[in-house]
Design a protein around this motif. Sequence first.
Motif, mmCIF file in Angstrom:
data_model
loop_
_atom_site.group_PDB
_atom_site.id
_atom_site.type_symbol
_atom_site.label_atom_id
_atom_site.label_comp_id
_atom_site.label_asym_id
_atom_site.label_seq_id
_atom_site.Cartn_x
_atom_site.Cartn_y
_atom_site.Cartn_z
ATOM 1 N N PRO A 185 1.053 55.795 95.908
ATOM 2 C CA PRO A 185 1.325 54.447 95.412
ATOM 3 C C PRO A 185 0.973 54.234 93.950
ATOM 4 C CG PRO A 185 -0.653 54.451 96.758
ATOM 5 C CD PRO A 185 -0.059 55.828 96.873
ATOM 6 N N THR A 186 0.565 55.285 93.243
ATOM 7 C CA THR A 186 0.449 55.153 91.785
ATOM 8 C C THR A 186 1.814 54.842 91.192
ATOM 9 O OG1 THR A 186 -1.402 56.684 91.697
ATOM 10 C CG2 THR A 186 -0.187 56.341 89.648
ATOM 11 N N VAL A 187 2.847 55.511 91.688
ATOM 12 C CA VAL A 187 4.226 55.235 91.263
ATOM 13 C C VAL A 187 4.743 54.096 92.129
ATOM 14 C CG1 VAL A 187 6.557 56.151 91.002
ATOM 15 C CG2 VAL A 187 4.577 57.622 90.537
ATOM 16 N N ILE A 188 4.770 52.906 91.540
ATOM 17 C CA ILE A 188 5.126 51.729 92.333
ATOM 18 C C ILE A 188 6.612 51.426 92.309
ATOM 19 C CG2 ILE A 188 2.904 50.549 92.271
ATOM 20 C CD1 ILE A 188 4.083 48.875 89.907
ATOM 21 N N GLY A 189 7.352 51.993 91.342
ATOM 22 C CA GLY A 189 8.755 51.631 91.277
ATOM 23 C C GLY A 189 9.546 52.506 90.334
ATOM 24 N N ILE A 190 10.871 52.336 90.381
ATOM 25 C CA ILE A 190 11.792 53.049 89.505
ATOM 26 C C ILE A 190 12.743 52.046 88.864
ATOM 27 C CG2 ILE A 190 13.611 54.777 89.359
ATOM 28 C CD1 ILE A 190 12.374 56.283 91.624
ATOM 29 N N ASP A 191 12.818 52.095 87.548
ATOM 30 C CA ASP A 191 13.791 51.340 86.753
ATOM 31 C C ASP A 191 15.063 52.185 86.746
ATOM 32 O OD1 ASP A 191 15.190 49.949 84.802
ATOM 33 O OD2 ASP A 191 13.456 49.679 83.500
ATOM 34 N N LEU A 192 16.109 51.736 87.449
ATOM 35 C CA LEU A 192 17.242 52.594 87.793
ATOM 36 C C LEU A 192 18.017 53.124 86.593
ATOM 37 C CD1 LEU A 192 18.675 50.626 90.846
ATOM 38 C CD2 LEU A 192 17.163 52.621 90.881
ATOM 39 N N HIS A 193 18.211 52.304 85.579
ATOM 40 C CA HIS A 193 18.943 52.750 84.382
ATOM 41 C C HIS A 193 18.602 51.821 83.227
ATOM 42 C CE1 HIS A 193 21.937 54.456 81.753
ATOM 43 N NE2 HIS A 193 22.566 53.297 81.644
ATOM 44 N N ASN A 194 18.329 52.402 82.096
ATOM 45 C CA ASN A 194 17.889 51.636 80.939
ATOM 46 C C ASN A 194 19.049 51.029 80.166
ATOM 47 O OD1 ASN A 194 15.695 50.962 78.923
ATOM 48 N ND2 ASN A 194 17.078 52.137 77.610
ATOM 49 N N GLU A 195 18.958 49.720 79.942
ATOM 50 C CA GLU A 195 19.834 48.969 79.047
ATOM 51 C C GLU A 195 21.330 49.185 79.266
ATOM 52 O OE1 GLU A 195 16.740 48.189 75.393
ATOM 53 O OE2 GLU A 195 18.223 49.771 75.112
ATOM 54 N N PRO A 196 21.833 48.844 80.446
ATOM 55 C CA PRO A 196 23.289 48.825 80.622
ATOM 56 C C PRO A 196 23.918 47.885 79.592
ATOM 57 C CG PRO A 196 22.151 48.524 82.728
ATOM 58 C CD PRO A 196 21.111 48.401 81.651
ATOM 59 N N ARG A 197 25.031 48.281 79.053
ATOM 60 C CA ARG A 197 25.676 47.458 78.016
ATOM 61 C C ARG A 197 27.193 47.601 78.125
ATOM 62 N NH1 ARG A 197 23.866 52.135 75.294
ATOM 63 N NH2 ARG A 197 25.417 53.160 73.965
ATOM 64 N N ASP A 198 27.911 46.799 77.344
ATOM 65 C CA ASP A 198 29.374 46.849 77.370
ATOM 66 C C ASP A 198 29.850 48.304 77.250
ATOM 67 O OD1 ASP A 198 29.154 44.117 77.363
ATOM 68 O OD2 ASP A 198 29.764 43.853 75.271
ATOM 69 N N PRO A 199 30.752 48.710 78.155
ATOM 70 C CA PRO A 199 31.610 47.906 79.037
ATOM 71 C C PRO A 199 31.027 47.590 80.416
ATOM 72 C CG PRO A 199 32.270 50.190 79.169
ATOM 73 C CD PRO A 199 31.157 50.132 78.146
ATOM 74 N N ALA A 200 29.732 47.831 80.631
ATOM 75 C CA ALA A 200 29.139 47.473 81.919
ATOM 76 C C ALA A 200 29.293 45.974 82.155
ATOM 77 C CB ALA A 200 27.660 47.863 81.942
ATOM 78 N N CYS A 201 29.597 45.612 83.401
ATOM 79 C CA CYS A 201 29.755 44.202 83.759
ATOM 80 C C CYS A 201 28.830 43.890 84.920
ATOM 81 C CB CYS A 201 31.216 43.900 84.129
ATOM 82 S SG CYS A 201 31.786 44.804 85.598
ATOM 83 N N CYS A 204 31.891 41.931 88.348
ATOM 84 C CA CYS A 204 33.337 41.952 88.118
ATOM 85 C C CYS A 204 34.079 42.688 89.229
ATOM 86 C CB CYS A 204 33.659 42.577 86.766
ATOM 87 S SG CYS A 204 33.261 44.348 86.641
ATOM 88 N N GLY A 205 33.373 43.490 90.029
ATOM 89 C CA GLY A 205 33.993 44.166 91.159
ATOM 90 C C GLY A 205 34.606 45.513 90.864
ATOM 91 N N ASP A 206 34.662 45.909 89.596
ATOM 92 C CA ASP A 206 35.185 47.229 89.208
ATOM 93 C C ASP A 206 34.066 48.259 89.406
ATOM 94 O OD1 ASP A 206 36.078 49.529 87.974
ATOM 95 O OD2 ASP A 206 36.704 48.542 86.122
ATOM 96 N N THR A 207 34.205 49.133 90.399
ATOM 97 C CA THR A 207 33.110 50.045 90.734
ATOM 98 C C THR A 207 32.767 50.999 89.606
ATOM 99 O OG1 THR A 207 34.693 51.539 91.800
ATOM 100 C CG2 THR A 207 33.536 49.942 93.208
ATOM 101 N N ALA A 208 33.673 51.184 88.655
ATOM 102 C CA ALA A 208 33.385 52.061 87.515
ATOM 103 C C ALA A 208 32.573 51.359 86.434
ATOM 104 C CB ALA A 208 34.689 52.586 86.910
ATOM 105 N N ARG A 209 32.508 50.008 86.496
ATOM 106 C CA ARG A 209 31.808 49.263 85.440
ATOM 107 C C ARG A 209 30.775 48.274 85.967
ATOM 108 N NH1 ARG A 209 34.078 45.713 82.348
ATOM 109 N NH2 ARG A 209 35.706 45.076 83.820
ATOM 110 N N ASP A 210 30.865 47.913 87.240
ATOM 111 C CA ASP A 210 30.015 46.838 87.772
ATOM 112 C C ASP A 210 28.606 47.376 88.028
ATOM 113 O OD1 ASP A 210 28.770 44.771 89.190
ATOM 114 O OD2 ASP A 210 30.658 44.132 90.108
#
Length: 505
Positions: A185-201, A204-210
């Motif tokens: 429990p020293t490792v309490i969590g994971i930040d899945l991906h740093n700073e998603p940005r455009d074209p990330a939405c 929007c429902g687009d599995t390649a960008r949402d």
Amino acid sequence: MFRTLRRALCVAAALLLPLAGTQSSAHADVGAQAGAGYWHTSGRQILDAAGQPVRIAGVNWFGFETDIHVAHGLWARDYKSMIDQMKSLGYNTIRMPYSDDILKPGTMPGSINHDGKNTDLRGLTSLQVLDRIVAYAGQAGLKIVLDRHRPDAAGQSALWYTASVPESTWIANLKSLAARYKGNPTVIGIDLHNEPRDPACWGCGDTARDWRLAAQRAGNAVLSVNPELLIMVEGVQSYNGANGWWGGNLMGVAQHPVQLDVPDRLVYSAHDYATSVAQQPWFGDPSFPANMPEVWDRYWGYVFKQNIAPVWLGEFGTTLQPAVDQKWLSALVTYLRSTSAYGADSFHWTFWSWNPNSGDTGGILKDDWQTVDTAKDGYLEAIKAPGFEGGGSGPDPGGPGGPGGTPACTAAYAVSSDWGGGFNAEVKVTNTGSTPLKSWKVTWAWSGAQKITSMWNASYTQSGTSVTAVNAAHNGSVPAGGSASFGLGGTPGGGAAPSVTCTAA
């Protein structure tokens, strides 16, 4: 972060335990107050294994995401002394950025000084070095959040996948880390991906960008391996025409919340910066900085205030050089602290960065990787976790023996690191009376030729061997039963800890 360095300034986080053989630090007794066991959520709160509210209050210590595949600064110092100093300043969590490169078999770290420093890291892979840092954090009762900062050491990516690191690799590596530290429990969590940005939405429902849908896929994959972890989901850059910091826009949460298979594991994360990183329209508003609370409420603060989920400001930082940046940080700390109106609830945060070599922000440490930037650390003092720097709580001063009592305090001096040519020490001041302290003073005399070279969270005078340290403006008030701490650096090392006297007012 999207600055020049986080991506490019790679040269050749909160866990602390005193150096081997030393059982002392100004904060060595507050490990339990960092929150025992795994953490989980309830509404906007994060709770420890005993169901008590906790606060993530820490620093980013970057480097594993860069081309040397290891936390920076180990060319200058032993990792234990670095961690020691983090804890002495009252930080309880490290956000540890990494790239997927460190999960490739045989990835070795570079730029580690093994000559009298980091000797136990010799010959270890990058992941094995991470194991050592995690282990040291655990001994100290501090926590780590792993941050998937880059798909590879070359740089950050707008989306969670690239041509060379597909989504399947991203998820497989997240699951691998979740499995590696399962039961720890020293490792309490994971930040899945740093700073998603455009074209990330978001939504929007687009599995390649949402990004929201991708975070659900990855978060559920992680929880299938270790259902105890917190899943940290950052925002995006743009939502419905509103543009903000990379990863800092959580406006879409209201209509499109992330839905995980395991309840009480979701934490939303935002990033926020000052003009030393980039200009934003709100800095030019004639009402600045009075306009900032509304900006923060709109982009991410509402998620907390509407009790949707906890909010963690995973990155914020500044050089503090322009006056506008000083006003920004002061306003932000006030905003984060204002959550005291919500009782035990609080925003969570990790400052960018511990490292001094972040090109557009600098760090808590100065360029020598030793001296503390007391101005930056001083701003953060008011929002550190309860039980750390001035954050303790004690008996109600209105209770028996309350307001009419005589102020009283004790002080404990402990050497946290000593490298021969110099040393660091921490002093913990405890209110032993039944009435709050308004101020305090600690005095001592060294038996040798020690001279103070720096002090943080207090001011001092030295005459010969005699030293007087007086509280800073932000930590003079100490509740009954509570404590405050300050740290110092000096030269030469090798001296015995002096006897100290505390005077209260």
